[in-house]
Design an enzyme around this catalytic site. Sequence first.
Site, PDB file in Angstrom:
ATOM      1  CB  ALA A 280      19.372  40.627 -25.448  1.00  0.00           C
TER       2      ALA A 280
ATOM      3  N   GLY B  24      21.319  36.129 -24.280  1.00  0.00           N
ATOM      4  CA  GLY B  24      22.319  36.800 -25.109  1.00  0.00           C
ATOM      5  C   GLY B  24      23.709  36.792 -24.476  1.00  0.00           C
TER       6      GLY B  24
ATOM      7  CD  GLU C 247      21.520  33.989 -28.114  1.00  0.00           C
ATOM      8  OE1 GLU C 247      21.177  35.069 -27.596  1.00  0.00           O
ATOM      9  OE2 GLU C 247      20.899  33.448 -29.036  1.00  0.00           O
TER      10      GLU C 247
ATOM     11  CD  GLU D 191      17.481  33.363 -24.981  1.00  0.00           C
ATOM     12  OE1 GLU D 191      17.472  32.320 -24.287  1.00  0.00           O
ATOM     13  OE2 GLU D 191      18.524  33.879 -25.418  1.00  0.00           O
TER      14      GLU D 191
HETATM   15  C1  3H9 Z   1      17.875  37.521 -24.725  1.00  0.00           C
HETATM   16  O1  3H9 Z   1      18.960  37.462 -24.242  1.00  0.00           O
HETATM   17  C2  3H9 Z   1      17.583  37.519 -26.209  1.00  0.00           C
HETATM   18  C3  3H9 Z   1      18.682  36.997 -27.055  1.00  0.00           C
HETATM   19  O2  3H9 Z   1      18.620  35.585 -27.203  1.00  0.00           O
HETATM   20  C4  3H9 Z   1      18.579  37.578 -28.448  1.00  0.00           C
HETATM   21  C5  3H9 Z   1      18.908  38.998 -28.588  1.00  0.00           C
HETATM   22  C6  3H9 Z   1      19.009  39.458 -30.010  1.00  0.00           C
HETATM   23  N1  3H9 Z   1      17.495  43.107 -19.690  1.00  0.00           N
HETATM   24  O3  3H9 Z   1      15.339  40.263 -11.536  1.00  0.00           O
HETATM   25  P1  3H9 Z   1      16.014  41.318 -10.768  1.00  0.00           P
HETATM   26  C7  3H9 Z   1      16.817  44.159 -14.741  1.00  0.00           C
HETATM   27  S1  3H9 Z   1      16.473  37.690 -23.787  1.00  0.00           S
HETATM   28  C8  3H9 Z   1      17.177  44.260 -19.097  1.00  0.00           C
HETATM   29  O4  3H9 Z   1      15.213  42.146  -9.839  1.00  0.00           O
HETATM   30  P2  3H9 Z   1      17.554  39.299  -9.432  1.00  0.00           P
HETATM   31  C9  3H9 Z   1      15.489  44.006 -14.025  1.00  0.00           C
HETATM   32  O5  3H9 Z   1      14.433  44.543 -14.786  1.00  0.00           O
HETATM   33  C10 3H9 Z   1      17.062  37.818 -22.154  1.00  0.00           C
HETATM   34  N2  3H9 Z   1      17.004  44.378 -17.767  1.00  0.00           N
HETATM   35  O6  3H9 Z   1      17.299  40.765  -9.982  1.00  0.00           O
HETATM   36  C11 3H9 Z   1      15.774  44.788 -12.762  1.00  0.00           C
HETATM   37  O7  3H9 Z   1      15.673  46.163 -13.086  1.00  0.00           O
HETATM   38  P3  3H9 Z   1      15.137  47.207 -12.006  1.00  0.00           P
HETATM   39  C12 3H9 Z   1      17.310  36.485 -21.578  1.00  0.00           C
HETATM   40  C13 3H9 Z   1      17.155  43.285 -17.034  1.00  0.00           C
HETATM   41  O8  3H9 Z   1      18.886  39.350  -8.794  1.00  0.00           O
HETATM   42  C14 3H9 Z   1      17.238  44.494 -12.481  1.00  0.00           C
HETATM   43  O9  3H9 Z   1      17.785  44.067 -13.719  1.00  0.00           O
HETATM   44  N3  3H9 Z   1      17.589  36.675 -20.162  1.00  0.00           N
HETATM   45  C15 3H9 Z   1      17.486  42.058 -17.592  1.00  0.00           C
HETATM   46  O10 3H9 Z   1      16.390  38.839  -8.631  1.00  0.00           O
HETATM   47  C16 3H9 Z   1      17.465  43.413 -11.449  1.00  0.00           C
HETATM   48  O11 3H9 Z   1      16.724  42.266 -11.848  1.00  0.00           O
HETATM   49  C17 3H9 Z   1      16.657  36.517 -19.224  1.00  0.00           C
HETATM   50  O12 3H9 Z   1      15.529  36.157 -19.489  1.00  0.00           O
HETATM   51  C18 3H9 Z   1      17.667  41.989 -18.980  1.00  0.00           C
HETATM   52  N4  3H9 Z   1      18.001  40.851 -19.609  1.00  0.00           N
HETATM   53  O13 3H9 Z   1      17.589  38.355 -10.717  1.00  0.00           O
HETATM   54  C19 3H9 Z   1      17.108  36.801 -17.825  1.00  0.00           C
HETATM   55  N5  3H9 Z   1      17.562  41.133 -16.605  1.00  0.00           N
HETATM   56  O14 3H9 Z   1      16.081  47.126 -10.863  1.00  0.00           O
HETATM   57  C20 3H9 Z   1      16.178  37.792 -17.175  1.00  0.00           C
HETATM   58  C21 3H9 Z   1      17.299  41.792 -15.463  1.00  0.00           C
HETATM   59  O15 3H9 Z   1      15.110  48.491 -12.753  1.00  0.00           O
HETATM   60  N6  3H9 Z   1      16.624  38.208 -15.846  1.00  0.00           N
HETATM   61  N7  3H9 Z   1      17.063  43.079 -15.713  1.00  0.00           N
HETATM   62  O16 3H9 Z   1      13.767  46.700 -11.643  1.00  0.00           O
HETATM   63  C22 3H9 Z   1      16.519  37.408 -14.769  1.00  0.00           C
HETATM   64  O17 3H9 Z   1      16.126  36.266 -14.828  1.00  0.00           O
HETATM   65  C23 3H9 Z   1      16.875  38.016 -13.450  1.00  0.00           C
HETATM   66  O18 3H9 Z   1      16.807  39.417 -13.568  1.00  0.00           O
HETATM   67  C24 3H9 Z   1      18.291  37.645 -12.922  1.00  0.00           C
HETATM   68  C25 3H9 Z   1      18.603  38.502 -11.647  1.00  0.00           C
HETATM   69  C26 3H9 Z   1      18.276  36.175 -12.529  1.00  0.00           C
HETATM   70  C27 3H9 Z   1      19.346  37.908 -13.936  1.00  0.00           C
END
Ligand code: 3H9
Length: 704
Positions: free
Chosen positions: A63, A102, A105, A125
């Site tokens: 999400a 998400g 999901e 999450e």
């Molecule tokens: C969820 O899913 C809730 C659901 O269960 C329920 C919903 C109802 N959203 O980390 P990076 C951005 S909770 C928005 O530097 P990497 C990040 O801010 C979510 N933005 O790259 C950055 O922006 P900017 C569960 C996101 O290659 C850019 O993407 N998911 C999101 O080192 C690049 O990110 C997580 O907890 C997001 N979900 O790592 C995963 N994710 O360039 C969270 C990233 O403007 N994300 N951004 O600064 C990560 O763990 C890492 O970003 C990922 C990539 C491994 C994906």
Amino acid sequence: MSGTVAFEQVGPIGVICISNPPVNAISHSVRQGLIDVITRAETSPGIRALLIMSSGEIFSAGADIAEFDHPQGEPSLQQVQSRIESLPIPVVVAIHGLALGGGLELAMACHYRFAHKNAKLGMPEITLGIIPGAGGTQRLPRLIGACAALGMILFGTPVSALDAKAKGLVDEVAENDMREAALRFCERLLRDQAGPRPTCNRTLADHLNETEIAAALQAHARALKGRTTQDLVVEAIKASKLPFGQGIAIEAALAQKSLASRESLALRHVFFAERESGKLSGQFSAKQAQPPALRRVAIIGAGTMGSGIAMAFVDAGLEMLINDNDPAALTRSREIVQSTYASSVRRRRITQDIADERMRRFRSTVALAEVTDADLVIEAVFEDMELKKDVLSKLDSILPPERLIATNTSTLSVTELSLATAYPGRVLGLHFFVPAQASKLLEIVRTDHTSPETLSTAFRVAKLLKKVAVVSRDAFGFIGNRMMLDGYFREAEQLLLEGATPAQVDTALENFGFAMGPQRVSDLGGNDVGTKARIQLFKRESRPDPYFLIADRLTEMGRLGQKTGRGFYRYEDGSREALPDAEVVDLIEKLASERGILRREISDQEIVERCILSLINVGAMVLEEGIAARAADIDVVWTSGYGFPRHVGGPMFYADTLGLSNVLQRIRHYHEKLGHYWRPVRLIERLAAEGSSFEQWDRTSTSQ
Ligand code: 3H9
């Protein structure tokens, strides 16, 4: 039609492609786009199956976290899922790269899951203080079992596609071309007349029992210390034994609760702060810095730090050359690295082949001239100004002017060091923490001369090493050590003199959430290391009366910490358990009486309040002096490098949650009681008077 979801018909298959760079977050536009193309597919003649995929490096990071602060617009992810689940034709999802939160999901609501062999699937999450709130706690148990689902959600770390298949989360794994293989999979389903298979209709294979719950919580007790989200996860998964609709309703209520929790606000703050701190800001962001290529790195100085830094680069896949004029030091360094890899092989963290390949890239030389083809050179010789200046000026004369030179000093003036070169613009500090190959934080120290290109390369270095980068201006102790010495550790020592014991101070702060209390940290790192660093640092700036009386006296007494079996605590042979030592209490009492300090009972609450408030006060000073650009950067330094509890958000975020006028009032209270060093910092006074916060200060100062 949304620009983030595309649709194309390939024979009888409708191919839906999510394209929402950089990470295909399931934002409102994606959810709307999915609904739109599904509607279109339903009315397109001849479509008998749907295939959902994504473009870019990963399937989806979940999400859109940036939307969490506002009410979620319709359609919700749950509405998209219900729509998919109720379709009369089979819906297949093809996962590559990562499917997180998400994203997974969404995949679980599809009828069939297909994944590339290199893909990873996970529910992170919990690291954001929320529960999987789009059916994750209800569908995952139906696919892999309630007990396995609990483990996967509490752990938060993704599993491989093959593991996911073994668990029953994925139906088939593709070896090569994902799209082609997924289309073949869809055709096979059609040939076999396999219909829709909604996950919500599956029955649960097992129910959670209390023993399994206790065991799962125990397995993650360290990571979840002081946290509460796990209790909501357990409650939600327990509800998966109910009919799907009821379970989903319970999950939704618990998800809202988790989202509104302080813990989640703090963890989301740190998530974005870590990403923001790794970007050029202010005067630098305006310039288009073009960093040069980074393939070869050289390290000067083969001590423990130099070897650790070298290992960090080797692990990241770079060519590395370590230089030392002492061949014995190079041999020792090679042995240290070799034995570290051997232990990783024994623990099955890497294979022998990987260890061998890394050792081949770990090259060493006594000849400084050999480092000339390195794109980046980091000096990590002894903390001695003249020695370091000599190394830097030699490097300056043999390296082309565009190559970057970094110093790993933690105590000396980077500005002074840079002025030993003809091109100070290419010099900066890269402050690695121990052990350099594993620690998360990298403080990037810029001088007034450091060029935007140099800074930009440093950010790339951090990204390559998978470290969290924070820029500090060159100043006494940079961000972290300045706050540690002038605030946190100083107050901890003061509390000992006033009547607390080392165990009481450590336990109080560990209960607050610190990974380890200050005295245990000193014993682990070595009291002599602390004393030496302080001597160097205090040369840089004159400081008031030395206030590390106890730690320095312990060093004099040879009580260096764990390595000598005695420090603030005593340690039995071969044990790391910190045992109270009457000799230390006697020493503290003696030092206190020499200073005329009347010892008294001190409560745990006072210990925590004073240590944290002093951290906040010095943090505000660091901000006011421009050493840190943002309060959020300070939070990143403390949560990723100094064991401050991430779920509390860092000292400055915590100050905001307390309210700055309350913070100010308590600092004034201690100022009256304890004297000048508790003087409130002007920035806190100003923000409190304006009813503002550090968060607001960050917003206005970075938008200028
Ligand atoms: C969820 O899913 C809730 C659901 O269960 C329920 C919903 C109802 N959203 O980390 P990076 C951005 S909770 C928005 O530097 P990497 C990040 O801010 C979510 N933005 O790259 C950055 O922006 P900017 C569960 C996101 O290659 C850019 O993407 N998911 C999101 O080192 C690049 O990110 C997580 O907890 C997001 N979900 O790592 C995963 N994710 O360039 C969270 C990233 O403007 N994300 N951004 O600064 C990560 O763990 C890492 O970003 C990922 C990539 C491994 C994906």
